[in-house]
Enzyme design. Structure first.
Site, PDB file in Angstrom:
ATOM      1  N   LYS A   1      11.106  -1.872  -3.602  1.00  0.00           N
ATOM      2  CA  LYS A   1      10.840  -2.627  -4.930  1.00  0.00           C
ATOM      3  C   LYS A   1      12.031  -2.396  -5.880  1.00  0.00           C
ATOM      4  O   LYS A   1      12.840  -1.475  -5.736  1.00  0.00           O
ATOM      5  CB  LYS A   1       9.426  -2.205  -5.536  1.00  0.00           C
TER       6      LYS A   1
ATOM      7  N   ARG B   1       1.904   3.008   0.971  1.00  0.00           N
ATOM      8  CA  ARG B   1       2.182   1.607   1.557  1.00  0.00           C
ATOM      9  C   ARG B   1       3.680   1.369   1.731  1.00  0.00           C
ATOM     10  O   ARG B   1       4.617   1.134   0.724  1.00  0.00           O
ATOM     11  CB  ARG B   1       1.620   0.504   0.648  1.00  0.00           C
TER      12      ARG B   1
HETATM   13  C1  7PM Z   1       7.279 -10.191  -3.123  1.00  0.00           C
HETATM   14  C2  7PM Z   1       6.450  -9.444  -4.271  1.00  0.00           C
HETATM   15  C3  7PM Z   1       6.858  -9.866  -1.939  1.00  0.00           C
HETATM   16  C4  7PM Z   1       5.995  -8.403  -4.221  1.00  0.00           C
HETATM   17  C5  7PM Z   1       6.014  -8.741  -1.792  1.00  0.00           C
HETATM   18  C6  7PM Z   1       5.747  -7.983  -2.994  1.00  0.00           C
HETATM   19  C7  7PM Z   1       1.303  -3.701  -3.325  1.00  0.00           C
HETATM   20  C8  7PM Z   1       0.342  -4.412  -2.426  1.00  0.00           C
HETATM   21  C9  7PM Z   1       2.141  -5.702  -2.520  1.00  0.00           C
HETATM   22  C10 7PM Z   1       1.026  -2.565  -3.834  1.00  0.00           C
HETATM   23  C11 7PM Z   1      -1.079  -2.758  -2.935  1.00  0.00           C
HETATM   24  C12 7PM Z   1       5.473  -5.841  -1.977  1.00  0.00           C
HETATM   25  C13 7PM Z   1       4.658  -6.866  -2.864  1.00  0.00           C
HETATM   26  N1  7PM Z   1       2.434  -4.647  -3.171  1.00  0.00           N
HETATM   27  N2  7PM Z   1      -0.588  -4.114  -2.355  1.00  0.00           N
HETATM   28  N3  7PM Z   1       0.932  -5.807  -1.991  1.00  0.00           N
HETATM   29  N4  7PM Z   1      -0.134  -2.073  -3.516  1.00  0.00           N
HETATM   30  N5  7PM Z   1      -2.217  -2.150  -2.836  1.00  0.00           N
HETATM   31  O1  7PM Z   1       6.718  -5.418  -2.217  1.00  0.00           O
HETATM   32  O2  7PM Z   1       2.111  -1.957  -4.514  1.00  0.00           O
HETATM   33  O3  7PM Z   1       5.325  -5.260  -1.059  1.00  0.00           O
HETATM   34  S1  7PM Z   1       3.113  -7.038  -2.117  1.00  0.00           S
END
Ligand code: 7PM
Length: 300
Positions: A240, A274
């Site tokens: 991130k 995760r």
């Molecule tokens: C674009 C923006 C693509 C953000 C993917 C993402 C989380 C999640 C995601 C988290 C939980 C990513 C995110 N992030 N579920 N789903 N916690 N519980 O970077 O931080 O994977 S999607």
């Protein structure tokens, strides 16, 4: 006074209870850091660049993550990227449910979570063998609480300020930890009222979801504050912007920073991390846990 964590070593926080998640007859005992591997099935993550994801590719990716030590496979079909087009329930179902079924068939014992906010997808994914509902919107969509409760599956309640399209515009908090805690109280209450068992609620501060760089690091640095809920904590920081904001690297070059952040989260009380890169995290977590056990050895 020595503080002993569920993981069995001395920590900055106090978690006397060994927690576990239950779904049907399955138990996931959280007496060690558990790795959740991210299996993305949105079409843009596949080389055909188009409408179809490839079930074989998804299964190969699951194979690799299971072999590397993932205990949960997180399957998501909705891109939460700011500006991403909303996905219809039909498309999301078509992406997610066959992959849930395929992973379940190949791995009867692995835990599967589904990353969705859509009630219909929650129901169908659980019918196909999913164990955890992971909702970045914390079951706030119409019908989501009822759908999740009906499945009997554990749920992950994630904090997000705003909606994915605008959440990073200018996130403002008067009291970050207090407001995230307040959100958890409200959503836990909503879950309990819907009939979800308290033991099956996981909390997630939602790194990157409506937070500045400093706000993300405040949440990480004070993650132990959320232990007062006495519920499992999930931390997701993989690749991130809060990592790149420190290292100055792009999404493809954030592995080392990501691993460091997740190790810190475990020291501060995370039960589940995760991640995209399971092998790197498994090795790093194993070495950290080994070292922490030896910090108490009396015969050396
Ligand atoms: C674009 C923006 C693509 C953000 C993917 C993402 C989380 C999640 C995601 C988290 C939980 C990513 C995110 N992030 N579920 N789903 N916690 N519980 O970077 O931080 O994977 S999607």
């Amino acid at each position: 006074m020595a503080l002993t964590a569920a993981h069995g070593f001395k920590l900055v926080h106090n978690t006397p209870k060994v927690r576990k998640l239950t779904h049907g007859g399955n138990e996931l005992v959280l007496d060690h850091p558990v790795i959740m591997g991210i299996l993305n099935v949105t079409p843009d993550s596949f080389s055909d660049g188009g409408k179809f994801f490839n079930k074989d590719d998804a299964l190969r990716h699951a194979d690799e993550m299971v072999a590397a030590g993932a205990e949960i496979i997180d399957i998501g079909g909705e891109s939460t990227r700011p500006g991403a087009a909303p996905v219809s329930e039909e498309d999301e179902t078509a992406r997610v449910v066959p992959v849930v079924a395929a992973v379940r068939e190949k791995y009867p014992d692995i835990w599967i979570s589904v990353d969705t906010s859509t009630p219909g997808v929650m129901r169908k994914a659980c019918a196909a063998g999913c164990d955890i509902i992971n909702d970045i919107r914390a079951l706030r969509r119409e019908g989501a609480l009822e759908a999740a409760a009906e499945t009997g599956a554990p749920v992950c309640i994630m904090h997000m300020q705003g909606e994915p399209g605008h959440m990073q515009d200018n996130p403002v908090y008067q009291d970050l930890i207090g407001e995230v805690s307040e959100f958890f109280y409200e959503r836990i209450d909503a879950c309990l009222n819907a009939g979800i068992k308290r033991d099956n609620i996981i909390l997630d501060p939602g790194f990157g979801f409506g937070k500045t760089l400093d706000q993300n690091y405040k949440l990480l640095g004070e993650l132990e504050k959320f232990r007062s809920f006495d519920l499992p904590i999930l931390a997701g920081m993989s690749r991130k912007s809060m990592i790149g904001g420190v290292t100055g690297t792009g999404t493809g070059d954030r592995l080392e920073g990501t691993v460091a952040a997740h190790l810190v989260s475990i020291l501060k009380g995370a039960d589940i991390i995760r991640v995209h890169d399971v092998k790197a995290h498994k090795d790093a977590v194993d070495v950290m846990m080994y070292a922490l056990r030896y910090s108490k050895a009396k015969n050396l």
